[in-house]
Design a protein around this motif. Sequence first.
Motif, PDB file in Angstrom:
ATOM      1  N   ILE A  34       0.841  -1.200   0.000  1.00 60.18           N
ATOM      2  CA  ILE A  34       0.000   0.000   0.000  1.00 60.18           C
ATOM      3  C   ILE A  34       0.876   1.249   0.000  1.00 60.18           C
ATOM      4  O   ILE A  34       0.602   2.216  -0.720  1.00 60.18           O
ATOM      5  N   LEU A  35       1.931   1.243   0.771  1.00 61.13           N
ATOM      6  CA  LEU A  35       2.862   2.371   0.778  1.00 61.13           C
ATOM      7  C   LEU A  35       3.523   2.528  -0.584  1.00 61.13           C
ATOM      8  O   LEU A  35       3.615   3.642  -1.107  1.00 61.13           O
ATOM      9  N   ILE A  36       3.974   1.430  -1.165  1.00 58.78           N
ATOM     10  CA  ILE A  36       4.622   1.488  -2.474  1.00 58.78           C
ATOM     11  C   ILE A  36       3.675   2.084  -3.503  1.00 58.78           C
ATOM     12  O   ILE A  36       4.048   2.997  -4.258  1.00 58.78           O
ATOM     13  N   LEU A  37       2.448   1.609  -3.546  1.00 63.29           N
ATOM     14  CA  LEU A  37       1.463   2.123  -4.500  1.00 63.29           C
ATOM     15  C   LEU A  37       1.168   3.592  -4.231  1.00 63.29           C
ATOM     16  O   LEU A  37       1.100   4.403  -5.158  1.00 63.29           O
ATOM     17  N   THR A  38       1.020   3.956  -2.975  1.00 61.66           N
ATOM     18  CA  THR A  38       0.764   5.356  -2.610  1.00 61.66           C
ATOM     19  C   THR A  38       1.893   6.260  -3.095  1.00 61.66           C
ATOM     20  O   THR A  38       1.646   7.302  -3.705  1.00 61.66           O
ATOM     21  N   VAL A  39       3.117   5.865  -2.832  1.00 59.80           N
ATOM     22  CA  VAL A  39       4.264   6.690  -3.210  1.00 59.80           C
ATOM     23  C   VAL A  39       4.381   6.800  -4.730  1.00 59.80           C
ATOM     24  O   VAL A  39       4.601   7.893  -5.266  1.00 59.80           O
ATOM     25  N   ILE A  40       4.214   5.706  -5.424  1.00 60.51           N
ATOM     26  CA  ILE A  40       4.329   5.738  -6.881  1.00 60.51           C
ATOM     27  C   ILE A  40       3.257   6.640  -7.488  1.00 60.51           C
ATOM     28  O   ILE A  40       3.557   7.495  -8.329  1.00 60.51           O
ATOM     29  N   LEU A  41       2.012   6.472  -7.076  1.00 59.16           N
ATOM     30  CA  LEU A  41       0.946   7.301  -7.626  1.00 59.16           C
ATOM     31  C   LEU A  41       1.120   8.766  -7.229  1.00 59.16           C
ATOM     32  O   LEU A  41       0.863   9.669  -8.031  1.00 59.16           O
ATOM     33  N   SER A  42       1.582   9.002  -6.019  1.00 58.40           N
ATOM     34  CA  SER A  42       1.818  10.373  -5.562  1.00 58.40           C
ATOM     35  C   SER A  42       2.930  11.024  -6.362  1.00 58.40           C
ATOM     36  O   SER A  42       2.845  12.200  -6.736  1.00 58.40           O
ATOM     37  N   TYR A 149       6.706   0.282 -10.148  1.00 57.23           N
ATOM     38  CA  TYR A 149       6.808   1.599 -10.776  1.00 57.23           C
ATOM     39  C   TYR A 149       6.787   1.477 -12.290  1.00 57.23           C
ATOM     40  O   TYR A 149       6.122   2.251 -12.972  1.00 57.23           O
ATOM     41  N   TYR A 150       7.503   0.525 -12.821  1.00 51.04           N
ATOM     42  CA  TYR A 150       7.563   0.314 -14.265  1.00 51.04           C
ATOM     43  C   TYR A 150       6.158   0.129 -14.839  1.00 51.04           C
ATOM     44  O   TYR A 150       5.803   0.742 -15.847  1.00 51.04           O
ATOM     45  N   LEU A 151       5.351  -0.689 -14.185  1.00 50.97           N
ATOM     46  CA  LEU A 151       3.984  -0.938 -14.667  1.00 50.97           C
ATOM     47  C   LEU A 151       3.131   0.319 -14.627  1.00 50.97           C
ATOM     48  O   LEU A 151       2.420   0.632 -15.589  1.00 50.97           O
ATOM     49  N   PHE A 152       3.196   1.049 -13.523  1.00 49.67           N
ATOM     50  CA  PHE A 152       2.356   2.235 -13.398  1.00 49.67           C
ATOM     51  C   PHE A 152       2.865   3.391 -14.245  1.00 49.67           C
ATOM     52  O   PHE A 152       2.074   4.159 -14.774  1.00 49.67           O
ATOM     53  N   TYR A 153       4.155   3.511 -14.384  1.00 49.73           N
ATOM     54  CA  TYR A 153       4.700   4.581 -15.213  1.00 49.73           C
ATOM     55  C   TYR A 153       4.257   4.402 -16.655  1.00 49.73           C
ATOM     56  O   TYR A 153       3.842   5.348 -17.312  1.00 49.73           O
ATOM     57  N   ARG A 154       4.320   3.182 -17.140  1.00 51.60           N
ATOM     58  CA  ARG A 154       3.874   2.905 -18.516  1.00 51.60           C
ATOM     59  C   ARG A 154       2.393   3.192 -18.676  1.00 51.60           C
ATOM     60  O   ARG A 154       1.973   3.716 -19.696  1.00 51.60           O
ATOM     61  N   THR A 155       1.605   2.854 -17.679  1.00 60.50           N
ATOM     62  CA  THR A 155       0.166   3.092 -17.752  1.00 60.50           C
ATOM     63  C   THR A 155      -0.147   4.576 -17.751  1.00 60.50           C
ATOM     64  O   THR A 155      -0.949   5.060 -18.549  1.00 60.50           O
ATOM     65  N   VAL A 156       0.494   5.322 -16.868  1.00 57.50           N
ATOM     66  CA  VAL A 156       0.199   6.742 -16.710  1.00 57.50           C
ATOM     67  C   VAL A 156       0.810   7.570 -17.834  1.00 57.50           C
ATOM     68  O   VAL A 156       0.150   8.416 -18.428  1.00 57.50           O
ATOM     69  N   ARG A 157       2.061   7.326 -18.152  1.00 49.51           N
ATOM     70  CA  ARG A 157       2.765   8.147 -19.139  1.00 49.51           C
ATOM     71  C   ARG A 157       2.696   7.567 -20.551  1.00 49.51           C
ATOM     72  O   ARG A 157       3.055   8.236 -21.496  1.00 49.51           O
ATOM     73  N   GLY A 158       2.314   6.302 -20.649  1.00 56.71           N
ATOM     74  CA  GLY A 158       2.168   5.681 -21.952  1.00 56.71           C
ATOM     75  C   GLY A 158       3.477   5.382 -22.647  1.00 56.71           C
ATOM     76  O   GLY A 158       3.526   5.281 -23.866  1.00 56.71           O
ATOM     77  N   LYS A 159       4.552   5.277 -21.893  1.00 54.24           N
ATOM     78  CA  LYS A 159       5.846   4.936 -22.478  1.00 54.24           C
ATOM     79  C   LYS A 159       6.692   4.225 -21.442  1.00 54.24           C
ATOM     80  O   LYS A 159       6.359   4.169 -20.277  1.00 54.24           O
ATOM     81  N   ARG A 160       7.811   3.719 -21.883  1.00 54.29           N
ATOM     82  CA  ARG A 160       8.714   3.008 -20.978  1.00 54.29           C
ATOM     83  C   ARG A 160       9.620   3.989 -20.251  1.00 54.29           C
ATOM     84  O   ARG A 160      10.019   4.980 -20.820  1.00 54.29           O
ATOM     85  N   PRO A 161       9.954   3.660 -18.990  1.00 55.15           N
ATOM     86  CA  PRO A 161      10.902   4.528 -18.285  1.00 55.15           C
ATOM     87  C   PRO A 161      12.314   4.359 -18.813  1.00 55.15           C
ATOM     88  O   PRO A 161      12.628   3.411 -19.444  1.00 55.15           O
TER      89      PRO A 161
END
Length: 161
Positions: A34-42, A149-161
């Motif tokens: 939950i902390l990891i998800l919170t920090v990544i989304l934040s 982070y890799y999964l959420f970054y791709r979802t939010v930004r639509g590209k690879r980190p």
Amino acid sequence: MSNLRAVFYFLLFYLISETVFSRLAVNGIKPDLILILTVILSFLYGPPRGAFFGMLGGLVEDLYSGRFVGLNTLVKMITGFLAGVLEGKVYPENWWFPGVIVFVLTFIKDFFYVSFLNLLGIKISLVEAFTGMMPGEAVYNFLLTPFIYYLFYRTVRGKRP
């Protein structure tokens, strides 16, 4: 990200934490998904949404645990806001940096948690807390964060980190 989707992710991460990672605990230490998800989304959405995500994740934990309802909500909300402050100040393409943020914020989250428990009359030594499970939890969180982070970054930004 819609609020309904965020609720889904927090419920899913809580269930994974309580099922899969309960079995993968090392000496009783498991990651705080939950902390990891919170920090990544934040980190991706900024301070106001970060506080909201933290509140949401903490509320999920509080409602399921039934202990000290509101404590996780408050602590995760503060942590989410702090992580959100970094949005736009560092390069989100760095895959390792969110892990460092999560590592540091694990200690900050646990500091607030122990401090609030002490205010409630449950005495826990900060030295004992910081030398006990906190370092192991922080390392576990650090190691898992880049993958999530890799999964959420791709979802939010639509590209690879």
